[in-house]
Design a protein around this motif. Structure first.
Motif, PDB file in Angstrom:
ATOM      1  N   VAL A 285       0.723  -1.225   0.213  1.00  0.00           N
ATOM      2  CA  VAL A 285       0.148   0.132   0.090  1.00  0.00           C
ATOM      3  C   VAL A 285       0.918   1.214  -0.183  1.00  0.00           C
ATOM      4  O   VAL A 285       0.700   2.227  -0.764  1.00  0.00           O
ATOM      5  N   HIS A 286       1.984   1.096   0.591  1.00  0.00           N
ATOM      6  CA  HIS A 286       2.761   2.365   0.846  1.00  0.00           C
ATOM      7  C   HIS A 286       3.328   2.778  -0.529  1.00  0.00           C
ATOM      8  O   HIS A 286       3.498   3.860  -1.359  1.00  0.00           O
ATOM      9  N   GLU A 287       4.050   1.537  -1.149  1.00  0.00           N
ATOM     10  CA  GLU A 287       4.381   1.716  -2.499  1.00  0.00           C
ATOM     11  C   GLU A 287       3.439   2.070  -3.493  1.00  0.00           C
ATOM     12  O   GLU A 287       3.605   3.007  -4.494  1.00  0.00           O
ATOM     13  N   SER A 288       2.121   1.920  -3.507  1.00  0.00           N
ATOM     14  CA  SER A 288       0.928   2.280  -4.310  1.00  0.00           C
ATOM     15  C   SER A 288       0.882   3.741  -4.285  1.00  0.00           C
ATOM     16  O   SER A 288       0.715   4.612  -5.209  1.00  0.00           O
ATOM     17  N   GLN A 289       1.401   4.445  -3.093  1.00  0.00           N
ATOM     18  CA  GLN A 289       1.108   5.916  -3.007  1.00  0.00           C
ATOM     19  C   GLN A 289       2.380   6.610  -3.542  1.00  0.00           C
ATOM     20  O   GLN A 289       2.024   7.525  -4.584  1.00  0.00           O
ATOM     21  N   SER A 290       3.474   6.025  -3.577  1.00  0.00           N
ATOM     22  CA  SER A 290       4.629   6.668  -4.014  1.00  0.00           C
ATOM     23  C   SER A 290       4.589   6.330  -5.537  1.00  0.00           C
ATOM     24  O   SER A 290       4.822   7.384  -6.172  1.00  0.00           O
ATOM     25  N   ARG A 291       4.057   5.419  -6.184  1.00  0.00           N
ATOM     26  CA  ARG A 291       4.172   5.120  -7.567  1.00  0.00           C
ATOM     27  C   ARG A 291       2.860   5.817  -8.324  1.00  0.00           C
ATOM     28  O   ARG A 291       3.416   6.319  -9.338  1.00  0.00           O
ATOM     29  N   ILE A 292       1.960   6.041  -7.602  1.00  0.00           N
ATOM     30  CA  ILE A 292       0.697   6.722  -8.075  1.00  0.00           C
ATOM     31  C   ILE A 292       1.286   8.331  -8.170  1.00  0.00           C
ATOM     32  O   ILE A 292       0.788   9.068  -9.151  1.00  0.00           O
ATOM     33  N   TYR A 293       1.791   8.846  -7.195  1.00  0.00           N
ATOM     34  CA  TYR A 293       2.349   9.909  -7.001  1.00  0.00           C
ATOM     35  C   TYR A 293       3.378  10.553  -8.358  1.00  0.00           C
ATOM     36  O   TYR A 293       3.099  11.316  -9.191  1.00  0.00           O
ATOM     37  N   GLU A 294       4.266   9.350  -8.511  1.00  0.00           N
ATOM     38  CA  GLU A 294       5.343   9.497  -9.295  1.00  0.00           C
ATOM     39  C   GLU A 294       4.848   9.252 -10.792  1.00  0.00           C
ATOM     40  O   GLU A 294       5.316  10.266 -11.576  1.00  0.00           O
ATOM     41  N   SER A 342      14.851   3.143 -13.780  1.00  0.00           N
ATOM     42  CA  SER A 342      13.966   2.614 -15.150  1.00  0.00           C
ATOM     43  C   SER A 342      12.733   3.404 -15.181  1.00  0.00           C
ATOM     44  O   SER A 342      12.035   3.927 -14.534  1.00  0.00           O
ATOM     45  N   ASP A 343      12.255   3.064 -16.537  1.00  0.00           N
ATOM     46  CA  ASP A 343      11.085   3.917 -16.978  1.00  0.00           C
ATOM     47  C   ASP A 343      10.058   2.873 -16.398  1.00  0.00           C
ATOM     48  O   ASP A 343       9.955   1.785 -15.767  1.00  0.00           O
ATOM     49  N   GLU A 344       8.765   3.657 -16.381  1.00  0.00           N
ATOM     50  CA  GLU A 344       7.530   3.158 -15.760  1.00  0.00           C
ATOM     51  C   GLU A 344       7.250   1.786 -16.138  1.00  0.00           C
ATOM     52  O   GLU A 344       6.888   0.564 -15.581  1.00  0.00           O
ATOM     53  N   LEU A 345       7.526   1.497 -17.515  1.00  0.00           N
ATOM     54  CA  LEU A 345       7.068   0.138 -18.195  1.00  0.00           C
ATOM     55  C   LEU A 345       7.939  -1.050 -17.799  1.00  0.00           C
ATOM     56  O   LEU A 345       7.572  -2.140 -17.622  1.00  0.00           O
ATOM     57  N   GLN A 346       9.242  -0.972 -17.848  1.00  0.00           N
ATOM     58  CA  GLN A 346      10.303  -1.608 -17.325  1.00  0.00           C
ATOM     59  C   GLN A 346      10.362  -2.171 -15.849  1.00  0.00           C
ATOM     60  O   GLN A 346      11.244  -2.986 -15.439  1.00  0.00           O
ATOM     61  N   TYR A 347      10.108  -1.226 -14.982  1.00  0.00           N
ATOM     62  CA  TYR A 347      10.211  -1.227 -13.711  1.00  0.00           C
ATOM     63  C   TYR A 347      10.007  -2.422 -13.041  1.00  0.00           C
ATOM     64  O   TYR A 347      10.797  -3.060 -12.217  1.00  0.00           O
ATOM     65  N   ASN A 348       8.879  -3.178 -13.357  1.00  0.00           N
ATOM     66  CA  ASN A 348       8.373  -4.424 -12.762  1.00  0.00           C
ATOM     67  C   ASN A 348       9.085  -5.462 -13.131  1.00  0.00           C
ATOM     68  O   ASN A 348       9.262  -6.392 -12.561  1.00  0.00           O
ATOM     69  N   LEU A 349       9.793  -5.535 -14.361  1.00  0.00           N
ATOM     70  CA  LEU A 349      10.600  -6.516 -14.686  1.00  0.00           C
ATOM     71  C   LEU A 349      11.924  -6.563 -13.824  1.00  0.00           C
ATOM     72  O   LEU A 349      12.302  -7.610 -13.524  1.00  0.00           O
ATOM     73  N   HIS A 350      12.439  -5.492 -13.297  1.00  0.00           N
ATOM     74  CA  HIS A 350      13.313  -5.449 -12.289  1.00  0.00           C
ATOM     75  C   HIS A 350      13.095  -6.075 -11.167  1.00  0.00           C
ATOM     76  O   HIS A 350      13.918  -6.641 -10.424  1.00  0.00           O
ATOM     77  N   VAL A 351      11.768  -5.776 -10.580  1.00  0.00           N
ATOM     78  CA  VAL A 351      11.263  -6.265  -9.415  1.00  0.00           C
ATOM     79  C   VAL A 351      11.220  -7.661  -9.355  1.00  0.00           C
ATOM     80  O   VAL A 351      11.555  -8.460  -8.523  1.00  0.00           O
ATOM     81  N   ASN A 415       2.587  -1.241  -7.489  1.00  0.00           N
ATOM     82  CA  ASN A 415       2.095  -0.966  -8.747  1.00  0.00           C
ATOM     83  C   ASN A 415       0.684  -1.438  -9.287  1.00  0.00           C
ATOM     84  O   ASN A 415      -0.088  -0.556  -9.764  1.00  0.00           O
ATOM     85  N   VAL A 416       0.299  -2.705  -8.999  1.00  0.00           N
ATOM     86  CA  VAL A 416      -0.879  -2.925  -9.099  1.00  0.00           C
ATOM     87  C   VAL A 416      -2.104  -2.445  -8.226  1.00  0.00           C
ATOM     88  O   VAL A 416      -2.870  -1.959  -8.772  1.00  0.00           O
ATOM     89  N   TYR A 417      -1.826  -2.313  -6.935  1.00  0.00           N
ATOM     90  CA  TYR A 417      -2.533  -1.379  -6.346  1.00  0.00           C
ATOM     91  C   TYR A 417      -2.875   0.152  -6.807  1.00  0.00           C
ATOM     92  O   TYR A 417      -3.932   0.652  -6.926  1.00  0.00           O
ATOM     93  N   ALA A 418      -1.655   0.767  -7.207  1.00  0.00           N
ATOM     94  CA  ALA A 418      -1.677   1.973  -7.889  1.00  0.00           C
ATOM     95  C   ALA A 418      -2.452   1.831  -8.893  1.00  0.00           C
ATOM     96  O   ALA A 418      -3.464   2.925  -9.336  1.00  0.00           O
ATOM     97  N   GLY A 419      -2.585   0.938  -9.922  1.00  0.00           N
ATOM     98  CA  GLY A 419      -3.309   0.947 -11.222  1.00  0.00           C
ATOM     99  C   GLY A 419      -4.766   0.827 -10.749  1.00  0.00           C
ATOM    100  O   GLY A 419      -5.480   1.386 -11.397  1.00  0.00           O
ATOM    101  N   CYS A 420      -5.151   0.135  -9.771  1.00  0.00           N
ATOM    102  CA  CYS A 420      -6.446   0.116  -9.290  1.00  0.00           C
ATOM    103  C   CYS A 420      -7.168   1.429  -8.804  1.00  0.00           C
ATOM    104  O   CYS A 420      -8.186   1.950  -8.891  1.00  0.00           O
ATOM    105  N   LEU A 421      -6.218   1.901  -8.052  1.00  0.00           N
ATOM    106  CA  LEU A 421      -6.408   3.377  -7.406  1.00  0.00           C
ATOM    107  C   LEU A 421      -6.598   4.255  -8.363  1.00  0.00           C
ATOM    108  O   LEU A 421      -7.485   5.368  -8.427  1.00  0.00           O
ATOM    109  N   HIS A 422      -5.810   4.445  -9.417  1.00  0.00           N
ATOM    110  CA  HIS A 422      -5.907   5.410 -10.504  1.00  0.00           C
ATOM    111  C   HIS A 422      -6.948   5.173 -11.220  1.00  0.00           C
ATOM    112  O   HIS A 422      -7.666   6.233 -11.496  1.00  0.00           O
ATOM    113  N   GLU A 423      -7.348   4.167 -11.511  1.00  0.00           N
ATOM    114  CA  GLU A 423      -8.865   4.006 -12.481  1.00  0.00           C
ATOM    115  C   GLU A 423     -10.031   4.598 -11.427  1.00  0.00           C
ATOM    116  O   GLU A 423     -10.699   5.070 -12.064  1.00  0.00           O
TER     117      GLU A 423
END
Length: 492
Positions: A285-294, A342-351, A415-423
């Protein structure tokens, strides 16, 4: 119940305050502490952890919890007790000597990692990493009590989630991300910024951006560190960033990212200050906030139009002609080694790479001796080019040196949570782009505050996201957002 609950909360408040002091020591170690103080700081951290462990396992806790739970009907009290019981049961399973040794070893390991990273010498760090992993395995085994050791460690960061669940979610993400990445890299690439960007000017712009996203500088501060991070909760929430003379986006988006974390902590209901509910409910959840802001806010077409003007004012001409070109540049997909850059698209591949490797390390399926080769092989398979040096590969992140096994997957879950929140945010605020185009994030950040941040630890992580969005979290909204965004930018 009242006396037991009152006594328990008073005791817990003191423990939370001591834990905040421990966190401040960690902040100091990353920002201000002289390098020669590392050995002493390790002993200080171990001593404080011993005090904290003794409090967290105090025999009176069991009696207070049992008495308080008997008559507790208030939802806030129930949530406080849920967290306190979870923490008590966890701490009681871990021997005091092990908790203290983990604090000592991981504190010292940060310095060893930093030096090995500077020298590109994984072999110099490997023995220390082996010791950290051995201690975390021991801790995980104590917590798991015969169950999955990695899941036991993961629960420290994302309660209620298992490695198998994340594996399934990430398994759905990975092929879609790789295909979209390949298509973007084959298309014409947006221009890069040109010139030298004065670090002082970057920091000045950074402070303006932090305040634009709602960071309260009366209860926080911005410093520099090798690895940007956020630290603290309540009335003292600090962030760090870093500057690069050739890449202003490193500073800009690291700052916005950490401001997302910091605003989460600053916006929790004041009634929860120095209680178990007074900090973010999970790292996902913490990361959802930082990623949706960013990303969804900070890298949007609307906000980057405003940022373009701010960049021109701060740095003059930097080789990008207009707002459309600037939006494409900000979201440029390009090969790179570093997760945080990394860019937003590739970030999750790193994780996902790190998630798979650390599960194997904890399970004993991968040894530290083979870790560097395993990292390099997986990176080549996912990204299509070879790691050139350890600081661009296995040594780039601080997390494993400080024992944070189970932490990495929360980045992608966030990032998954952020996608849901952004929607959900887009549905709630139809004119969001008009506001962002003026550099005004107040409606967006207020929605996040009211639906996520103010609750602190009141709800369990996935329940919180479902309450905010009206649906159980899935990877679908994130994938839809990424496909739409990058298909438009790259005309796919």
């Amino acid at each position: 119940m009242a006396d037991a609950y009152t006594d328990l909360m008073a005791f817990s408040r003191e423990t939370q305050a001591l834990a905040a002091i421990a966190g401040r020591l960690e902040w100091d170690q990353e920002t201000m502490m002289p390098r020669g103080a590392a050995a002493q700081r390790a002993e200080e951290s171990a001593a404080l952890e011993a005090v904290l462990h003794a409090r967290r396992t105090d025999p009176r806790m069991a009696d207070w919890i049992a008495a308080a739970e008997t008559n507790s009907t208030d939802n806030v009290a129930k949530a406080q007790l849920r967290h306190i019981r979870r923490g008590f049961e966890r701490a009681s399973k871990v021997p005091a000597a092990l908790a203290s040794e983990l604090a000592r070893v991981t504190s010292a390991a940060q310095g060893v990692w930093a030096e090995a990273r500077a020298n590109d010498d994984f072999a110099a760090f490997a023995p220390t990493l082996e010791r950290v992993i051995a201690l975390r395995r021991e801790e995980g085994a104590a917590l798991a009590a015969g169950g999955d050791v990695y899941d036991a460690l993961l629960s420290d960061y994302e309660p209620g989630t298992t490695g198998a669940e994340l594996e399934a979610m990430f398994g759905a993400l990975r092929p879609e991300l790789r295909a979209l990445r390949a298509a973007a890299l084959e298309a014409a690439s947006p221009a890069q910024v040109q010139g030298r960007f004065d670090p002082d000017a970057q920091m000045k712009l950074t402070l303006k951006l932090a305040e634009a996203f709602g960071y309260d500088m009366q209860r926080g501060r911005v410093d520099k560190a090798v690895h940007p991070f956020s630290s603290g909760s309540g009335l003292d929430v600090r962030i760090t960033t870093r500057t690069s003379a050739n890449d202003p986006f490193n500073c800009i988006y690291s700052t916005i990212h950490e401001v997302g974390h910091a605003c989460y902590e600053q916006n929790i209901d004041d009634a929860y200050l120095l209680t178990p509910l007074g900090s973010g409910v999970s790292m996902g959840v913490h990361e959802s906030q930082s990623r949706i802001y960013e990303n969804q806010l900070g890298r949007s077409r609307a906000f980057t139009a405003w940022l373009f003007g701010e960049m021109r004012d701060a740095f003059g001409d930097f080789g990008i002609p207009d707002e459309d070109a600037f939006y494409a540049t900000v979201n440029r997909v390009n090969n790179g080694f570093i997760r945080t850059e990394s860019d937003e698209l590739q970030y999750n591949l790193h994780v996902l790479l790190r998630f798979d490797l650390e599960r194997a390390l904890i399970a004993g399926d991968l040894t530290v001796r083979d870790l560097e080769a395993a990292w390099n092989d997986r990176f080549l398979a996912d990204f299509g080019f070879a790691v050139d040096k350890p600081s661009n590969g296995v040594l780039q992140d601080v997390h494993w040196s400080v024992g944070l096994f189970g932490y990495f997957p929360t980045y992608s879950l966030g990032n998954v949570y952020a996608g849901c929140l952004h929607e959900a945010l887009r549905r709630a605020v139809p004119d969001l782009d008009t506001q962002l185009g003026q550099g005004d994030t107040r409606t967006a950040t207020r929605w996040l505050k009211d639906n996520v941040q103010c609750h602190g630890g009141l709800y369990e992580p996935r329940d919180l996201i479902e309450r905010a969005t009206g649906a159980a979290p899935t990877e679908g909204p994130l994938l839809a957002y990424l496909k739409d965004k990058f298909s438009r930018i790259y005309a796919l």
